[in-house]
Design a protein around this motif. Structure first.
Motif, PDB file in Angstrom:
ATOM      1  N   SER A  87       3.112   1.534  49.922  1.00 24.76           N
ATOM      2  CA  SER A  87       4.348   0.778  50.044  1.00 24.76           C
ATOM      3  C   SER A  87       4.291  -0.143  51.250  1.00 24.76           C
ATOM      4  O   SER A  87       3.554   0.095  52.209  1.00 24.76           O
ATOM      5  CB  SER A  87       5.565   1.708  50.141  1.00 24.76           C
ATOM      6  N   PHE A  88       5.086  -1.189  51.159  1.00 26.01           N
ATOM      7  CA  PHE A  88       5.162  -2.206  52.211  1.00 26.01           C
ATOM      8  C   PHE A  88       6.619  -2.357  52.619  1.00 26.01           C
ATOM      9  O   PHE A  88       7.514  -2.395  51.761  1.00 26.01           O
ATOM     10  CB  PHE A  88       4.618  -3.545  51.704  1.00 26.01           C
ATOM     11  N   GLY A  89       6.882  -2.440  53.915  1.00 31.20           N
ATOM     12  CA  GLY A  89       8.247  -2.547  54.398  1.00 31.20           C
ATOM     13  C   GLY A  89       8.404  -3.679  55.394  1.00 31.20           C
ATOM     14  O   GLY A  89       7.470  -4.012  56.141  1.00 31.20           O
ATOM     15  N   PHE A  90       9.598  -4.268  55.399  1.00 35.53           N
ATOM     16  CA  PHE A  90       9.916  -5.347  56.328  1.00 35.53           C
ATOM     17  C   PHE A  90      11.317  -5.111  56.879  1.00 35.53           C
ATOM     18  O   PHE A  90      12.227  -4.727  56.136  1.00 35.53           O
ATOM     19  CB  PHE A  90       9.855  -6.706  55.619  1.00 35.53           C
ATOM     20  N   GLY A  91      11.484  -5.330  58.178  1.00 35.26           N
ATOM     21  CA  GLY A  91      12.771  -5.108  58.807  1.00 35.26           C
ATOM     22  C   GLY A  91      13.157  -6.235  59.739  1.00 35.26           C
ATOM     23  O   GLY A  91      12.294  -6.869  60.363  1.00 35.26           O
ATOM     24  N   LEU A  92      14.453  -6.498  59.828  1.00 35.28           N
ATOM     25  CA  LEU A  92      15.003  -7.520  60.707  1.00 35.28           C
ATOM     26  C   LEU A  92      16.307  -7.004  61.280  1.00 35.28           C
ATOM     27  O   LEU A  92      17.132  -6.441  60.557  1.00 35.28           O
ATOM     28  CB  LEU A  92      15.264  -8.815  59.928  1.00 35.28           C
ATOM     29  N   SER A  93      16.506  -7.201  62.590  1.00 31.92           N
ATOM     30  CA  SER A  93      17.790  -6.859  63.189  1.00 31.92           C
ATOM     31  C   SER A  93      18.124  -7.857  64.279  1.00 31.92           C
ATOM     32  O   SER A  93      17.237  -8.439  64.915  1.00 31.92           O
ATOM     33  CB  SER A  93      17.778  -5.433  63.764  1.00 31.92           C
ATOM     34  N   VAL A  94      19.421  -8.032  64.473  1.00 34.78           N
ATOM     35  CA  VAL A  94      19.930  -8.963  65.476  1.00 34.78           C
ATOM     36  C   VAL A  94      21.020  -8.261  66.261  1.00 34.78           C
ATOM     37  O   VAL A  94      21.966  -7.718  65.680  1.00 34.78           O
ATOM     38  CB  VAL A  94      20.496 -10.242  64.826  1.00 34.78           C
ATOM     39  N   GLY A  95      20.907  -8.261  67.591  1.00 37.83           N
ATOM     40  CA  GLY A  95      21.913  -7.646  68.434  1.00 37.83           C
ATOM     41  C   GLY A  95      21.632  -6.188  68.708  1.00 37.83           C
ATOM     42  O   GLY A  95      20.563  -5.651  68.382  1.00 37.83           O
ATOM     43  N   GLU A  96      22.612  -5.516  69.344  1.00 36.36           N
ATOM     44  CA  GLU A  96      22.519  -4.104  69.672  1.00 36.36           C
ATOM     45  C   GLU A  96      23.672  -3.369  69.010  1.00 36.36           C
ATOM     46  O   GLU A  96      24.826  -3.789  69.106  1.00 36.36           O
ATOM     47  CB  GLU A  96      22.562  -3.884  71.185  1.00 36.36           C
ATOM     48  N   ILE A  97      23.372  -2.247  68.369  1.00 36.21           N
ATOM     49  CA  ILE A  97      24.397  -1.478  67.697  1.00 36.21           C
ATOM     50  C   ILE A  97      25.421  -0.975  68.702  1.00 36.21           C
ATOM     51  O   ILE A  97      25.076  -0.439  69.759  1.00 36.21           O
ATOM     52  CB  ILE A  97      23.778  -0.309  66.894  1.00 36.21           C
ATOM     53  N   GLY A  98      26.693  -1.197  68.415  1.00 39.81           N
ATOM     54  CA  GLY A  98      27.768  -0.732  69.283  1.00 39.81           C
ATOM     55  C   GLY A  98      28.150  -1.672  70.394  1.00 39.81           C
ATOM     56  O   GLY A  98      29.119  -1.425  71.120  1.00 39.81           O
ATOM     57  N   ASP A  99      27.420  -2.774  70.567  1.00 36.27           N
ATOM     58  CA  ASP A  99      27.691  -3.717  71.650  1.00 36.27           C
ATOM     59  C   ASP A  99      27.774  -5.126  71.067  1.00 36.27           C
ATOM     60  O   ASP A  99      26.778  -5.827  70.972  1.00 36.27           O
ATOM     61  CB  ASP A  99      26.604  -3.632  72.707  1.00 36.27           C
ATOM     62  N   GLY A 100      28.965  -5.540  70.642  1.00 40.07           N
ATOM     63  CA  GLY A 100      29.117  -6.841  70.016  1.00 40.07           C
ATOM     64  C   GLY A 100      28.562  -6.836  68.603  1.00 40.07           C
ATOM     65  O   GLY A 100      28.559  -5.818  67.900  1.00 40.07           O
ATOM     66  N   PHE A 101      28.060  -7.978  68.159  1.00 39.04           N
ATOM     67  CA  PHE A 101      27.567  -8.108  66.785  1.00 39.04           C
ATOM     68  C   PHE A 101      26.234  -7.405  66.604  1.00 39.04           C
ATOM     69  O   PHE A 101      25.357  -7.442  67.473  1.00 39.04           O
ATOM     70  CB  PHE A 101      27.411  -9.581  66.412  1.00 39.04           C
ATOM     71  N   TYR A 102      26.088  -6.756  65.443  1.00 36.31           N
ATOM     72  CA  TYR A 102      24.809  -6.194  65.034  1.00 36.31           C
ATOM     73  C   TYR A 102      24.615  -6.455  63.548  1.00 36.31           C
ATOM     74  O   TYR A 102      25.511  -6.204  62.727  1.00 36.31           O
ATOM     75  CB  TYR A 102      24.741  -4.684  65.286  1.00 36.31           C
ATOM     76  N   GLY A 103      23.463  -6.986  63.189  1.00 39.80           N
ATOM     77  CA  GLY A 103      23.116  -7.195  61.790  1.00 39.80           C
ATOM     78  C   GLY A 103      21.690  -6.756  61.537  1.00 39.80           C
ATOM     79  O   GLY A 103      20.824  -6.891  62.420  1.00 39.80           O
ATOM     80  N   ALA A 104      21.415  -6.192  60.363  1.00 40.26           N
ATOM     81  CA  ALA A 104      20.067  -5.709  60.060  1.00 40.26           C
ATOM     82  C   ALA A 104      19.826  -5.739  58.558  1.00 40.26           C
ATOM     83  O   ALA A 104      20.765  -5.653  57.756  1.00 40.26           O
ATOM     84  CB  ALA A 104      19.859  -4.294  60.597  1.00 40.26           C
ATOM     85  N   ALA A 105      18.562  -5.851  58.201  1.00 40.94           N
ATOM     86  CA  ALA A 105      18.157  -5.820  56.798  1.00 40.94           C
ATOM     87  C   ALA A 105      16.775  -5.196  56.692  1.00 40.94           C
ATOM     88  O   ALA A 105      15.909  -5.425  57.547  1.00 40.94           O
ATOM     89  CB  ALA A 105      18.145  -7.230  56.201  1.00 40.94           C
ATOM     90  N   GLY A 106      16.574  -4.400  55.651  1.00 45.06           N
ATOM     91  CA  GLY A 106      15.277  -3.795  55.399  1.00 45.06           C
ATOM     92  C   GLY A 106      14.913  -3.913  53.928  1.00 45.06           C
ATOM     93  O   GLY A 106      15.782  -3.799  53.052  1.00 45.06           O
ATOM     94  N   TYR A 107      13.634  -4.135  53.656  1.00 43.23           N
ATOM     95  CA  TYR A 107      13.139  -4.228  52.279  1.00 43.23           C
ATOM     96  C   TYR A 107      11.872  -3.399  52.152  1.00 43.23           C
ATOM     97  O   TYR A 107      11.014  -3.397  53.053  1.00 43.23           O
ATOM     98  CB  TYR A 107      12.841  -5.673  51.895  1.00 43.23           C
ATOM     99  N   GLN A 108      11.735  -2.682  51.026  1.00 38.20           N
ATOM    100  CA  GLN A 108      10.533  -1.889  50.774  1.00 38.20           C
ATOM    101  C   GLN A 108      10.085  -2.058  49.326  1.00 38.20           C
ATOM    102  O   GLN A 108      10.897  -2.004  48.396  1.00 38.20           O
ATOM    103  CB  GLN A 108      10.795  -0.407  51.057  1.00 38.20           C
ATOM    104  N   LEU A 109       8.804  -2.237  49.147  1.00 39.17           N
ATOM    105  CA  LEU A 109       8.174  -2.271  47.828  1.00 39.17           C
ATOM    106  C   LEU A 109       7.190  -1.111  47.756  1.00 39.17           C
ATOM    107  O   LEU A 109       6.267  -1.020  48.568  1.00 39.17           O
ATOM    108  CB  LEU A 109       7.437  -3.589  47.608  1.00 39.17           C
ATOM    109  N   SER A 110       7.405  -0.205  46.801  1.00 41.44           N
ATOM    110  CA  SER A 110       6.532   0.955  46.628  1.00 41.44           C
ATOM    111  C   SER A 110       5.807   0.843  45.287  1.00 41.44           C
ATOM    112  O   SER A 110       6.440   0.621  44.246  1.00 41.44           O
ATOM    113  CB  SER A 110       7.336   2.260  46.683  1.00 41.44           C
TER     114      SER A 110
END
Length: 356
Positions: free
Chosen positions: A233-256
């Protein structure tokens, strides 16, 4: 207020588990920290961990307690021996007081060359996909990290990790034999964090591979197939900001992708998760979506919400809701690490949690 930084999300969750630990001994380059938490939830019937479609009770109070131990000692200039373990037990006596091991690792930590440890924790691929694992009780079930171990915490691993190399982080894990019929396995992750001092942006990619025992697979049973077939499987992740401190956004994708065995072939698994939230003055709001296509069937299709308030570093209250707008597969062939096995069910849980 307790905050998970972007870099913390790219390494093992054992670091976050020890964040509330209290030092009970620290002398002559040797330390011992103890920590844990006690939690109680009021759950809708389908939010319970052992839900039963025939259960007539519409709400249920469930609780749990965790205890962790974190120990280090200097054994050479720039090198520490380190051990970490965490256990969880249900608060209901009807569960027979069984303690489940969540983490158990021992090994070496260096000042400049990363760490090398042995035991039970997530594989290196979690360093990438874990960016969306930010809810207290729900979410993070679309990926296939839990195919061989509940919660994705795999036993019998060799774990190497290094972080903050001018923004880069790297992880590698080797899986030894014995994990649900796995003969061997390995995982790798590479990440980079931009703008660490202002608005951190994390990008990561990872890969894992597992070679399983030659057991007979049943074509009609996705559970048997998913846990008995070798896979990559292959995975990709993206996040912006810090959780709990202002804006936080994240995305993850996996192909198995699964290997063919005995004439049976499981289709590729495509899964993705996205989450966005905002935290301010102890409050945190999260909205997310997760989707997985498993063997050509939709097995996860959920909208997830959370509101949380931290009174301080120790005590918090929260409410999690999972809304399943369409039915999952109607047959009972969904892997057992997907909580809702036959139909889509909305759930609600309200929890109180004390960390020490």
């Amino acid at each position: 207020m307790f905050k998970k930084t972007l870099l913390a999300l790219t390494v093992s969750m054992m670091t976050a588990s020890a964040a509330q630990a209290a030092t009970v001994y620290n002398n002559d380059n040797t330390s011992l920290n103890l920590g844990g938490r006690v939690q109680s939830n009021i759950n809708s019937v389908f939010a319970t961990y052992d839900f039963d479609d025939t259960d007539q009770h519409k709400v249920k109070v469930e609780g749990s307690a965790r205890l962790n131990v974190d120990a280090k000692t200097r054994i050479y200039d720039g090198v520490n021996a380190a051990a970490f373990a965490e256990w969880q037990v249900a608060s209901e006596s009807s569960e027979n007081g069984k303690f489940d091991t969540r983490y158990a690792t021992v090994g070496f930590e260096t000042d400049h060359f990363g760490s090398l440890k042995f035991g039970q924790t997530e594989s290196a691929l979690y360093n990438v996909l874990g960016v969306t694992d930010v809810y207290e009780d729900i979410f993070f079930s679309a990926n296939t990290l839990g195919a061989y171990a509940d919660g994705g915490r795999q036993e019998g691993q060799i774990i190497y990790s290094i972080e903050d190399l001018n923004g880069f982080s790297f992880g590698a894990t080797y899986q030894s034999a014995g994990l649900r019929g796995v003969k061997s396995g390995a995982a790798f992750s590479l990440g980079y964090t931009f703008n660490q001092e202002s608005l951190p942006i994390f990008l990561g990619a990872g890969y894992d591979t597992y070679n399983t025992e030659e057991t007979e697979a049943q074509n009609e049973d996705l559970v048997g197939l998913s846990s008995s077939l070798s896979r990559d499987s292959f995975g990709f992740g993206l996040s912006v900001g810090e959780i709990g401190d202002g804006f936080y956004g994240a995305a993850g994708y996996q192909l198995s992708k699964y290997a063919k065995r005995n004439g049976y072939k499981l289709n590729d698994v495509n899964s993705y998760e996205v989450v966005a939230g905002y935290g301010i003055e102890g409050w945190q709001f999260l909205l997310g979506y997760e989707n997985a296509q498993f063997g050509g069937e939709t097995v996860v299709n959920d909208i997830d919400l959370e509101i949380k308030y931290n009174f301080n570093d120790q005590f918090l209250v929260y409410a999690d809701a999972l809304l399943a707008p369409t039915n999952h597969t109607e047959n009972r062939t969904v892997p057992d690490y997907v909580r809702f096995k036959d139909k889509a069910h909305d759930l609600l849980t309200v929890g109180v949690q004390y960390n020490f």
